[in-house]
Every structure is written in C-alpha cells, then in structure tokens.
Design a protein around this motif. Sequence first.
Motif, PDB file in Angstrom:
ATOM      1  N   LYS A 127       0.004   0.539  -5.407  1.00 31.09           N
ATOM      2  CA  LYS A 127      -0.039   0.987  -4.702  1.00 31.09           C
ATOM      3  C   LYS A 127       1.201   1.757  -4.356  1.00 31.09           C
ATOM      4  N   ALA A 128       2.152   0.201  -4.405  1.00 27.06           N
ATOM      5  CA  ALA A 128       3.908   1.112  -3.842  1.00 27.06           C
ATOM      6  C   ALA A 128       4.256   2.064  -3.902  1.00 27.06           C
ATOM      7  N   PRO A 129       5.118   2.803  -3.020  1.00 24.24           N
ATOM      8  CA  PRO A 129       5.849   3.556  -3.269  1.00 24.24           C
ATOM      9  C   PRO A 129       7.023   3.054  -4.020  1.00 24.24           C
ATOM     10  N   LEU A 130       7.364   4.398  -4.691  1.00 26.41           N
ATOM     11  CA  LEU A 130       8.933   4.102  -5.923  1.00 26.41           C
ATOM     12  C   LEU A 130       9.943   3.258  -5.444  1.00 26.41           C
ATOM     13  N   GLU A 131      10.129   3.675  -3.923  1.00 27.87           N
ATOM     14  CA  GLU A 131      11.967   2.929  -3.438  1.00 27.87           C
ATOM     15  C   GLU A 131      11.875   1.686  -3.372  1.00 27.87           C
TER      16      GLU A 131
ATOM     17  N   CYS B 196      10.933  -0.392  -6.324  1.00 27.51           N
ATOM     18  CA  CYS B 196      12.588  -0.098  -6.826  1.00 27.51           C
ATOM     19  C   CYS B 196      13.785  -1.550  -6.424  1.00 27.51           C
ATOM     20  N   VAL B 197      13.042  -2.111  -4.934  1.00 25.78           N
ATOM     21  CA  VAL B 197      13.343  -3.641  -4.591  1.00 25.78           C
ATOM     22  C   VAL B 197      13.302  -4.801  -5.059  1.00 25.78           C
ATOM     23  N   LEU B 198      12.095  -4.364  -5.488  1.00 25.24           N
ATOM     24  CA  LEU B 198      11.130  -5.660  -6.045  1.00 25.24           C
ATOM     25  C   LEU B 198      11.845  -5.375  -7.680  1.00 25.24           C
ATOM     26  N   LYS B 199      12.143  -5.043  -8.055  1.00 20.92           N
ATOM     27  CA  LYS B 199      12.476  -4.598  -9.545  1.00 20.92           C
ATOM     28  C   LYS B 199      14.341  -5.241  -8.757  1.00 20.92           C
ATOM     29  N   SER B 200      14.944  -4.796  -8.546  1.00 16.54           N
ATOM     30  CA  SER B 200      16.350  -5.319  -8.409  1.00 16.54           C
ATOM     31  C   SER B 200      15.885  -6.892  -8.153  1.00 16.54           C
ATOM     32  N   LEU B 201      15.356  -7.224  -7.334  1.00 14.69           N
ATOM     33  CA  LEU B 201      15.035  -8.784  -6.733  1.00 14.69           C
ATOM     34  C   LEU B 201      14.889  -9.545  -7.852  1.00 14.69           C
ATOM     35  N   ALA B 202      14.101  -9.244  -8.282  1.00 15.14           N
ATOM     36  CA  ALA B 202      13.762 -10.062 -10.001  1.00 15.14           C
ATOM     37  C   ALA B 202      14.443  -9.874 -10.709  1.00 15.14           C
ATOM     38  N   GLU B 203      15.117  -8.790 -11.591  1.00 21.50           N
ATOM     39  CA  GLU B 203      16.144  -8.477 -12.888  1.00 21.50           C
ATOM     40  C   GLU B 203      17.763  -9.262 -12.113  1.00 21.50           C
ATOM     41  N   ASP B 204      17.635  -8.932 -11.147  1.00 19.38           N
ATOM     42  CA  ASP B 204      19.297  -9.072 -10.099  1.00 19.38           C
ATOM     43  C   ASP B 204      19.412 -10.511  -9.254  1.00 19.38           C
ATOM     44  N   GLY B 205      18.333 -10.633  -8.875  1.00 18.27           N
ATOM     45  CA  GLY B 205      18.357 -11.827  -8.463  1.00 18.27           C
ATOM     46  C   GLY B 205      18.965 -11.229  -6.915  1.00 18.27           C
ATOM     47  N   GLU B 206      19.484 -10.198  -6.502  1.00 20.08           N
ATOM     48  CA  GLU B 206      19.987  -9.672  -5.817  1.00 20.08           C
ATOM     49  C   GLU B 206      19.095  -8.783  -4.383  1.00 20.08           C
TER      50      GLU B 206
ATOM     51  N   HIS C 129       0.990  -1.292   0.233  1.00 22.18           N
ATOM     52  CA  HIS C 129       0.240  -0.125  -0.745  1.00 22.18           C
ATOM     53  C   HIS C 129       1.499   1.206   0.008  1.00 22.18           C
ATOM     54  N   ARG C 130      -0.033   2.241   0.114  1.00 25.12           N
ATOM     55  CA  ARG C 130       0.846   3.585  -0.168  1.00 25.12           C
ATOM     56  C   ARG C 130       2.055   3.700   1.157  1.00 25.12           C
ATOM     57  N   ASP C 131       2.026   2.812   2.094  1.00 26.26           N
ATOM     58  CA  ASP C 131       2.525   3.630   2.803  1.00 26.26           C
ATOM     59  C   ASP C 131       3.220   2.464   3.915  1.00 26.26           C
ATOM     60  N   THR C 132       3.641   1.214   2.505  1.00 28.96           N
ATOM     61  CA  THR C 132       4.635   0.487   2.901  1.00 28.96           C
ATOM     62  C   THR C 132       6.366   1.056   2.838  1.00 28.96           C
ATOM     63  N   THR C 133       7.144   0.834   3.469  1.00 28.43           N
ATOM     64  CA  THR C 133       8.529   0.952   3.416  1.00 28.43           C
ATOM     65  C   THR C 133       9.009  -0.370   2.657  1.00 28.43           C
ATOM     66  N   VAL C 134      10.577   0.329   3.047  1.00 29.20           N
ATOM     67  CA  VAL C 134      11.229  -1.317   2.451  1.00 29.20           C
ATOM     68  C   VAL C 134      11.818  -1.946   4.065  1.00 29.20           C
ATOM     69  N   GLN C 135      11.509  -0.676   4.416  1.00 27.13           N
ATOM     70  CA  GLN C 135      11.890  -1.658   6.175  1.00 27.13           C
ATOM     71  C   GLN C 135      11.135  -3.014   6.432  1.00 27.13           C
ATOM     72  N   SER C 136       9.880  -2.638   5.798  1.00 26.69           N
ATOM     73  CA  SER C 136       8.088  -3.476   6.353  1.00 26.69           C
ATOM     74  C   SER C 136       7.836  -4.386   5.278  1.00 26.69           C
ATOM     75  N   LEU C 137       8.878  -4.111   3.714  1.00 26.40           N
ATOM     76  CA  LEU C 137       8.927  -5.207   3.230  1.00 26.40           C
ATOM     77  C   LEU C 137       9.665  -6.571   3.912  1.00 26.40           C
ATOM     78  N   THR C 138      11.044  -5.964   3.968  1.00 26.71           N
ATOM     79  CA  THR C 138      11.754  -7.202   4.143  1.00 26.71           C
ATOM     80  C   THR C 138      11.446  -7.367   5.690  1.00 26.71           C
ATOM     81  N   LEU C 139      11.195  -6.570   6.637  1.00 25.32           N
ATOM     82  CA  LEU C 139      11.203  -7.295   8.481  1.00 25.32           C
ATOM     83  C   LEU C 139      10.007  -7.315   8.849  1.00 25.32           C
TER      84      LEU C 139
END
Length: 96
Positions: free
Chosen positions: A49-53, A56-66, A6-16
């Motif tokens: 609905k997720a913020p750009l950052e 970008c984390v999901l895109k990096s994981l999907a494309e780069d695998g890391e 959602h719009r309030d999702t952060t990189v931290q909440s996505l990973t922890l």
Amino acid sequence: EYVQLHRDTTVQSLTLAPTLKGGIVVWEDSPLLRAVKAGRCLVVDEADKAPLEVVCVLKSLAEDGELSLLDGRTIVRSGDPRLKAAQDGEPGQSGA
C-alpha cells in the motif's frame, strides 16, 4: 521493530518519527532506523500500500545495504539483513 505502511506514508515518516517531550515536538529515529542501527528484525506490514518512493527506499536498503537520510546521515545495514514484508490478501484469496 514494526512499521505499518499506507498510501499516505512518506519517506520522512518512514525514517523519522515525531514525539512530544515536555510540550515540544522532537524528531527521533523511526522503527526502520532503530532496527537497522541495532541489527534487529524489521517487520514491514502492508508494504503493497506504500507509495513508490517509499518502496524504493526500502528496496535500496534491502539491496544496497545503505540508506541516505534527508538530514545528511547515511545508515549502513549490518551483514545480517532481516526484513519481513507483509500484505493483506486479495478478497477471495486463501492464505498459503
């Protein structure tokens, strides 16, 4: 594994994910990290609905695998990337 963005999702909440154990808040791996580590499928709901950052984390994981985490760990995706993203349809759109 399943994660809803959602719009309030952060990189931290996505990973922890915070969990309460014995009255103490403990940070554990999120569904995203559990899926990557175990080689399981991850369903990402409402990715639009997720913020750009976060995207970008999901895109990096999907494309780069890391994925480099804030705590210094680096997660490497297995050779079988299974990532499903879903979004709500626009009003008046029919599902295809």
